[in-house]
Scaffold this active site. Sequence first.
Site, PDB file in Angstrom:
ATOM      1  CB  CYS A   8      -0.925   0.105   1.173  1.00 35.08           C
ATOM      2  SG  CYS A   8      -0.290   0.119   2.996  1.00 35.08           S
ATOM      3  CG  ASN A  11       4.309  -1.798   5.041  1.00 31.42           C
ATOM      4  OD1 ASN A  11       5.602  -2.206   5.352  1.00 31.42           O
ATOM      5  ND2 ASN A  11       3.479  -2.733   5.196  1.00 31.42           N
ATOM      6  CB  CYS A  13      -3.592   1.411   7.161  1.00 30.45           C
ATOM      7  SG  CYS A  13      -3.569   2.974   8.240  1.00 30.45           S
ATOM      8  NE  ARG A  14      -4.607   1.563   1.725  1.00 29.60           N
ATOM      9  CZ  ARG A  14      -4.233   2.238   0.679  1.00 29.60           C
ATOM     10  NH1 ARG A  14      -4.954   2.306  -0.075  1.00 29.60           N
ATOM     11  NH2 ARG A  14      -3.046   3.023   0.762  1.00 29.60           N
ATOM     12  CB  SER A  15       0.386  -3.511   2.714  1.00 28.44           C
ATOM     13  OG  SER A  15       1.007  -2.566   3.353  1.00 28.44           O
ATOM     14  CG  ASP A 117      -5.029   5.800   2.511  1.00 28.98           C
ATOM     15  OD1 ASP A 117      -5.246   5.429   3.767  1.00 28.98           O
ATOM     16  OD2 ASP A 117      -4.343   6.553   2.071  1.00 28.98           O
TER      17      ASP A 117
HETATM   18  P1  4NP Z   1      -1.769   2.937   4.093  1.00 29.99           P
HETATM   19  O1  4NP Z   1      -2.445   4.154   4.656  1.00 29.99           O
HETATM   20  O2  4NP Z   1      -1.178   3.083   2.838  1.00 29.99           O
HETATM   21  O3  4NP Z   1      -3.019   1.846   4.077  1.00 29.99           O
HETATM   22  O4  4NP Z   1      -0.565   2.448   5.190  1.00 29.99           O
HETATM   23  C1  4NP Z   1      -1.676   5.286   4.657  1.00 29.99           C
HETATM   24  C2  4NP Z   1      -0.697   5.550   5.823  1.00 29.99           C
HETATM   25  C3  4NP Z   1      -0.175   6.691   5.961  1.00 29.99           C
HETATM   26  C4  4NP Z   1      -0.324   7.794   4.969  1.00 29.99           C
HETATM   27  C5  4NP Z   1      -1.376   7.466   3.774  1.00 29.99           C
HETATM   28  C6  4NP Z   1      -1.985   6.373   3.850  1.00 29.99           C
HETATM   29  N1  4NP Z   1       0.253   8.962   4.991  1.00 29.99           N
HETATM   30  O5  4NP Z   1       0.046   9.749   4.421  1.00 29.99           O
HETATM   31  O6  4NP Z   1       1.004   9.163   5.983  1.00 29.99           O
END
Ligand code: 4NP
Length: 147
Positions: A8, A11, A13-15, A117
């Site tokens: 994602c 790294n 939340c989703r992944s 997201d």
């Molecule tokens: P992820 O979510 O891609 O599912 O881990 C996010 C985590 C952090 C951010 C964006 C999405 N960020 O902008 O910091």
Amino acid sequence: MPSLLFVCLGNICRSPAADGIAQSIAKQRGLDWRIDSAGTGAWHVGKMPDDRMMAAAATRGIDLSSLRARQAESDDFLRFDHIFAMDAANLADLEQIRPAGATANLSMFLEQADVPDPYYGGADGFEHVLDLISGRMKTLFDRLQQD
Ligand code: 4NP
């Protein structure tokens, strides 16, 4: 024995959720598959998954606390059989670092849709992501076990 990498943006939340869910299914099914996750961005490298995702996953019996964020790299295309992007932007970013001679099969985790997201949303976003990932992961494992 396939090896799987879930990717994602952050790294956190989703992944990591996909990583933990995949590891749980592999354990239930007695499969010794290599499973990992990474982010296309570097902001959270070395960090634990987001507290909100860890809490939501824990209520489903999935422990994400041992995971640490890392950034996806070109070598991942040589070290994993399957790389799954959580959304279309992640897929485009991965295509930018895909090396010549890549052996990994790169695809979207949900074939026709993004895993949204949840980072800037409310708690229900994390539950929704876990629902989406859990549902798809079982089908994915069924398919990979038949290959
Ligand atoms: P992820 O979510 O891609 O599912 O881990 C996010 C985590 C952090 C951010 C964006 C999405 N960020 O902008 O910091």
